[in-house]
Scaffold this motif. Structure first.
Motif, short mmCIF file in Angstrom:
data_model
loop_
_atom_site.label_atom_id
_atom_site.label_comp_id
_atom_site.label_asym_id
_atom_site.label_seq_id
_atom_site.Cartn_x
_atom_site.Cartn_y
_atom_site.Cartn_z
N ILE A 311 5.61 -33.98 -25.84
CA ILE A 311 5.56 -35.21 -25.04
C ILE A 311 4.52 -36.26 -25.72
N GLU A 313 1.86 -38.50 -27.12
CA GLU A 313 0.17 -38.71 -26.61
C GLU A 313 0.02 -39.90 -25.94
N VAL A 314 0.62 -40.87 -26.28
CA VAL A 314 0.46 -42.26 -25.59
C VAL A 314 0.77 -42.09 -24.00
N ILE A 315 1.91 -41.47 -23.78
CA ILE A 315 2.36 -41.18 -22.36
C ILE A 315 1.05 -40.33 -21.59
N THR A 316 0.56 -39.46 -22.31
CA THR A 316 -0.25 -38.40 -21.70
C THR A 316 -1.43 -39.36 -21.40
N LEU A 318 -2.03 -42.71 -21.13
CA LEU A 318 -1.88 -43.84 -20.16
C LEU A 318 -1.67 -43.03 -18.71
N GLY A 319 -1.24 -41.95 -18.75
CA GLY A 319 -1.04 -41.23 -17.30
C GLY A 319 -2.71 -41.03 -16.64
#
Length: 345
Positions: A311, A313-316, A318-319
């Motif tokens: 997954i 890291e940027v998505i993590t 931002l969440g």
């Protein structure tokens, strides 16, 4: 803003170092921007997760002598930044990768590719251990019968109503762990389950330590102006910092990126503590803590999922940042609606 002058200075320096590190690793502006962003998210997450820490420190510091207040806010922050945010993550790498501290530090500095390969091989254990610890931290906040401020009303009221069921958080976490275990093959499943159990035991041991400290409050009170209270606050800081250190591995496995991000956050916690002590006020945003603990739960699920699928890291990041931002916005709206400055969550 005068309380945050040193924090701002450390932020500028830390983010510049983060961008430089990204440039050295990738050799591109995109690489520098990625590390810059991860350091920023780690700092924001550390600030939010340590909000309780600032409040507890402020309450205890008010009873200490000015000399020991200054010592805690100078020596104490050095211990917090270099001890819990640098040495402790290094120890996690040492245990996970089964190498010496010197070897881990040399690899992180001079051979990042080999270091990354070792971390990749050890990532299953880190994900299971950290995910379990974080899940217990997050659920423990919501399964609380004394919790009377709710952000997501229907969900949090329901969880709070079941708080009297003994061991409900442990049962929920174990069910989730068993569910993810079935997604792995036999060898990986055993590793995942073993590391998850250690994560659960670590959380329970930290809880026991907190209970022992609470029962020995007389000892702390008897040394409010000296070394006893100083050590008391340092142990509490370590307990508060543990979830942030573990959660950082969901965003990055780079030791220096973690140290930069969490170190910046620790400086803001120090500044908030000073402000709360001198101003005599506590938290003004009633839902900010809720957003932080929702972010913890999201991070725990991400770490579980990362044990078998990548997954970004940027998505993590931002969440978690989005949840904290929404909780802050909700707090501001509540304050305006009720015509007050807010109250602690």
């Amino acid at each position: 803003m005068r309380y945050f002058r040193w924090a701002f200075a450390v932020t500028v320096l830390g983010l510049a170092l983060g961008a430089l590190l990204g440039w050295q690793q990738a050799g591109t502006i995109e690489g520098a921007a990625t590390i810059f962003f991860i350091c920023t998210v780690l700092a924001v997450l550390e600030i939010s997760l340590s909000f309780d820490n600032a409040i507890v420190n402020a309450n205890k510091l008010k009873t200490m002598s000015p000399v020991w207040q200054r010592r805690f806010l100078t020596w104490g922050i050095l211990i917090a930044v270099f001890g819990m945010r640098i040495i402790f993550p290094l120890l996690i790498v040492v245990v996970a990768a089964q190498i010496s501290p010197v070897e881990a530090l040399v690899l992180a500095a001079s051979e990042p590719e080999q270091y990354a390969a070792i971390m990749h091989d050890a990532h299953l254990s880190i994900a299971a251990f950290g995910g379990t610890f974080l899940m217990m931290v997050g659920l423990g906040f919501f399964f609380d019968g004394e919790k009377d401020i709710h952000w997501v009303q229907w969900l949090e009221r329901t969880m709070s109503s079941y708080a009297g069921v003994r061991g409900i958080e442990v049962a929920v976490v174990l069910l989730i762990v068993l569910g993810f275990t079935t997604l792995h093959d036999d060898v990986a499943a055993r590793t995942f389950l073993k590391a998850s159990i250690w994560g659960l035991l670590t959380f329970l041991l930290v809880e026991v330590l907190g209970g022992v400290l609470d029962r020995r409050a007389v000892m702390a009170a008897g040394a409010q102006g000296g070394l006893g209270a100083f050590l008391y606050l340092e142990v509490l800081d370590a307990s508060f910092s543990f979830d942030g250190v573990i959660g950082a591995f969901a965003l990055s496995q780079n030791l220096f990126v973690i140290a930069i991000g969490l170190g910046i956050g620790a400086m803001y916690v120090r500044s908030m503590t000073i402000m709360l002590v001198e101003q005599g006020t506590l938290a003004q945003y009633r839902f900010l803590e809720h957003g932080a603990f929702y972010a913890i739960i999201v991070l725990s699920v991400v770490m579980y999922a990362q044990s078998f699928v990548h997954i970004p890291e940027v998505i993590t990041g931002l969440g978690g940042a989005a949840l904290i931002g929404v909780s802050l916005w909700s707090s501001v709206r509540w304050n305006r609606k009720n015509g007050c400055a807010g109250e602690g969550a």
